[in-house]
Structures are given as structure tokens and as C-alpha cells.
Design an enzyme around this catalytic site. Structure first.
Site: not given
Length: 430
Positions: A193, A143, A13
Site C-alpha cells: 500500500m 501511510d 482507512g
């Protein structure tokens, strides 16, 4: 002998700052003309290597490369979610073939857990095949799950600071909305997310470090149920008359009709239902102690590409770790990932760049520390705030504009001439 060529590629991503790592690599290679030849970009990651689609970045001017600093996402050379897996022998052989055909001596791969696994596989492949190649990984993930539990291999990944800043600002602005419209909309549910690791939703606490606002944070790791969430919200309404719920996209609400990407990860953004909508629907079946109903917001890919919210600290570190990757290639050789480590000696926030063996970070997965989850399971601790606060920086990023629109980098569409037969990656064959 003329200097050998370089391939740099991106995977996974995108982030606000991924192109600044690319810029760091390109500019540092250009500062060592005796060590590196042409710099090629793999179009759409390792897929570009397999298909022999190599963008000649040497054809792009220094001015355009400089604009990569504030060009978000992966529009420059592209990214992919293609993984070199065991059993794909033809793919591995093709990588060797392409690198030999284009006299590639150095390979940089920018990405997260799976991407570092690819970089590691190529480093091993080079060694086993007798290929004179240096493979170096460059960290990237919003993340922040790349590295080890003790934050000793990697303190944080480029990309996380910007998404943390995004949520600090997003929740601050959402609070103004909720505070002003709470008689009609007392509950606002915001989905963040983070499939199973809670660093992103945890960043909502940065909007309110003194805990003066009615904010509840639900990490995937909280272990709470939808029913417990509802009970918590009702209690907040009884005491404050309103509530902001920040919930991870991976929070367990039951089946949402999710699908998986090519890495095998659940893609909640492509699911039939969103977690936020399930939560909103459930909350609106409850009897609120105040008038009004719950409503939801689901930020999309803007949370990882909204350059206006990028952290200047993140931009600088993404560039620095890209530059450092080149120094590793020059001085240390094959099989490393460039890293960012926090200096612990003083009270001021400072970092230095180091390295970690690719074999230690390939497919690594760092989870949100349990000790950073508050006892009530709907908040994070001050230790997390102390860790994350420096990453979002202070100042607004300055993005060049032309005619009121952002001026992003434009990579010259010049490709290396193909020398091999066309090739379809094994996973894509029917």
C-alpha cells in the site's frame, strides 16, 4: 450544571491500533466524570453525526473497552470516507443541530489528513456559530503522511509502526519462500500500500537492514520506469539468481483502471489491474538469465488489520495520544490535534505527547524525504532505517483468545435516542 457529553468518531482507512486511541479517549473521559458526561461514538464517522446515529459508549463495560487494545480495524464504532466540503451548508448546519440536541461539548476525530480537515472545519464552525464546543483531532494513518516535512509537528502517526512491522516480517518470510523455490520462481513481486508516498514499501528494508538479500524497493517517488525495473531485476538475477521486488501500489506502470474514493484518492485495491500483476506480466516477457518465471503477491487489507503483527510500541503510543487528546480538550480547548514527538536528547527511543494547531495539519501531506531514497533509486538509506526501526518494537503482541480465536471487544449496541428528523448527508442525495 451537569457535565456535557462527548462525541468521538473515526474516519479514513482503519489500522491495527485505531481502536486503542478510541480506548484512550473513552477511559480518560471516564476518569474525569466531573468534566464529561456520556461518551458517544459516531457510527461510521461523521456520517453517524449527520444521521444522528450515536452509539452510547457509556453503556459498554470497562472490560469490553479494555479489549479495544487488541481489537483491530474499525469494527468497534466504524469509519467512513465522507468529507465535509465547501458548499455543503446543510451538512454543517446539521452537525451543529445534532451537537446541540445531544448537549455535546467535546468532539474527538481520529484520522489522517482529510479527517483532520473535518476536525478543523468543525472547530471553526463551532467558533463561528457561537457553539460551545471543543474539537480535537487524533492522528491516524498507515501511510505516515500526516504532518510536516521536518517531522516537527508530528514525528509519526499511530498505525504506521504496525504496518511497518507487518512488512518487516512479511518480507522476511517471503525471502524464505523465494530462497527455497528460486529454481522455479526466481522473482517474487510484492505490492505494498502507498498511493504516492513511500513509507510503507520502504519498511521492507527493515527485513534486511544489512542488505544481504536480493531485495529491490520501488517507491512511487523513485521516478523509475517499468523498463528500468526490468533491467534492474535481470541484473539481480545475473548476480544472485533470484530477486524480491517490493513495489508501491502507486508505482507508475501506466493505466490500471483505477477508481477514486469519496476523499478523491485513487483506490488501487479496487483497480481493474494491480501494479504487481502488470510488473509480473512485463517481467515474464523478458529473457531471464536463469530458469523460471516471476510471480506476484498482493497483500490486501490484512496489512492494516493483522493484529498478530501489530507493534506493541504502536499500540502504546496510539493509546497515549488518545489519552493526551482528552487532556488537550480539558486544558487547551478548541482547535488542536494531539501529536507524538520523538525525544532527540539521547540515544534511546522515547517520545512525548504534544499538540499542533488543526489548521496546520488539516489536509497536510508529508512526502517521503528525498534524502532517504538511495542513489540507485531502488533502496532506502540507513537514516530511514534508524527512523523506522524503533517503531516496530521487539515483542509480539499478546491477543486474548477464547477457544483458539481472538477475543475482540464487543461494543454494546445502545444508541442515544433520536431527537431530530431523519437526515440524508448531502453528498448521498440523488
Amino acid at each position: 450544571m451537569p457535565p456535557r457529553n462527548v462525541v468521538v468518531a473515526q474516519s479514513g482507512g482503519p489500522t491495527c491500533v485505531i481502536n486503542n486511541s478510541l480506548r484512550g479517549i473513552v477511559e480518560t473521559c471516564r476518569r474525569h466524570p466531573g468534566a464529561f458526561g456520556k461518551v458517544y461514538g459516531g457510527r461510521f464517522g461523521i456520517e453517524g453525526v449527520l444521521k444522528e446515529e450515536l452509539i452510547d459508549l457509556s453503556a459498554t463495560s470497562a472490560e469490553e473497552i479494555a479489549l479495544l487494545r487488541t481489537s483491530p480495524a474499525a469494527g468497534s464504532i466504524g469509519t467512513c470516507r465522507y468529507k465535509l466540503k465547501k458548499g455543503l451548508d446543510e451538512d454543517f448546519a446539521r452537525v451543529v443541530e445534532v451537537f446541540k440536541a445531544h448537549d455535546v461539548g467535546t468532539f474527538f476525530y481520529i484520522g489522517g489528513n482529510d479527517s483532520q480537515d473535518t476536525a478543523h472545519k468543525i472547530s471553526v464552525l463551532a467558533r463561528d456559530a457561537g457553539l460551545d464546543l471543543v474539537a480535537v483531532g487524533v492522528p491516524k494513518t498507515i501511510d505516515n503522511d500526516l504532518g510536516d516535512a521536518g517531522f516537527e509537528l508530528l514525528d509519526h502517526s499511530p498505525g504506521y509502526g504496525s504496518v511497518a512491522r507487518y512488512y518487516a516480517h512479511y518480507v522476511s518470510q517471503a525471502n524464505e519462500e523465494n530462497a527455497g523455490s528460486s529454481p522455479a520462481d526466481p522473482v517474487l513481486v510484492i505490492q505494498a500500500m502507498g498511493r504516492k508516498i513511500g513509507f510503507i514499501p520502504a519498511a521492507a528494508r527493515l527485513a534486511d537492514p544489512e542488505r544481504k538479500l536480493p531485495i529491490q524497493i520501488y517507491l512511487t517517488e523513485s521516478g523509475l520506469t517499468l523498463q528500468q525495473l526490468g533491467e534492474n531485476v535481470v541484473r539481480q538475477l545475473e548476480s544472485d539468481g533470484r530477486c524480491i521486488v517490493v513495489v508501491s501500489e502507486g508505482f507508475d506502470v501506466g493505466e490500471v483502471g483505477s477508481i477514486r474514493d469519496n476523499f478523491g484518492h485513487v483506490q488501487f485495491s479496487s483497480s481493474q489491474q494491480t501494479v504487481a500483476q502488470v510488473v509480473v506480466n512485463y517481467l515474464n516477457t523478458l529473457k531471464f538469465p536463469v530458469p523460471g518465471k516471476a510471480r506476484g503477491q498482493v497483500p490486501g487489507t490484512d496489512q492494516r488489520n493483522a493484529i498478530a503483527y501489530a507493534s506493541v510500541v504502536d499500540l502504546d503510543e496510539a493509546y497515549g495520544v488518545g489519552c493526551h487528546a482528552v487532556e488537550i480538550a480539558l486544558k487547551e480547548g478548541n482547535g488542536w490535534m494531539a501529536t507524538i514527538l520523538r525525544d532527540r536528547s539521547g540515544s534511546a527511543y522515547n517520545v512525548h505527547y504534544d499538540k499542533a494547531p488543526l489548521e496546520q495539519v488539516a489536509n497536510s501531506e508529508r512526502f517521503f524525504p528525498k534524502e532517504w531514497i538511495a542513489p540507485n533509486r531502488i533502496d532506502v538509506t540507513d537514516d530511514f532505517v534508524e527512523y523506522a526501526r524503533p517503531l516496530i518494537g521487539e515483542d509480539w503482541v499478546s491477543v486474548p483468545t477464547v477457544g483458539g480465536l481472538p477475543r475482540f471487544a464487543r461494543i454494546a449496541p445502545v444508541f442515544a435516542p433520536k431527537k431530530l428528523a431523519s437526515y440524508t448527508p448531502q453528498t448521498y442525495r440523488k
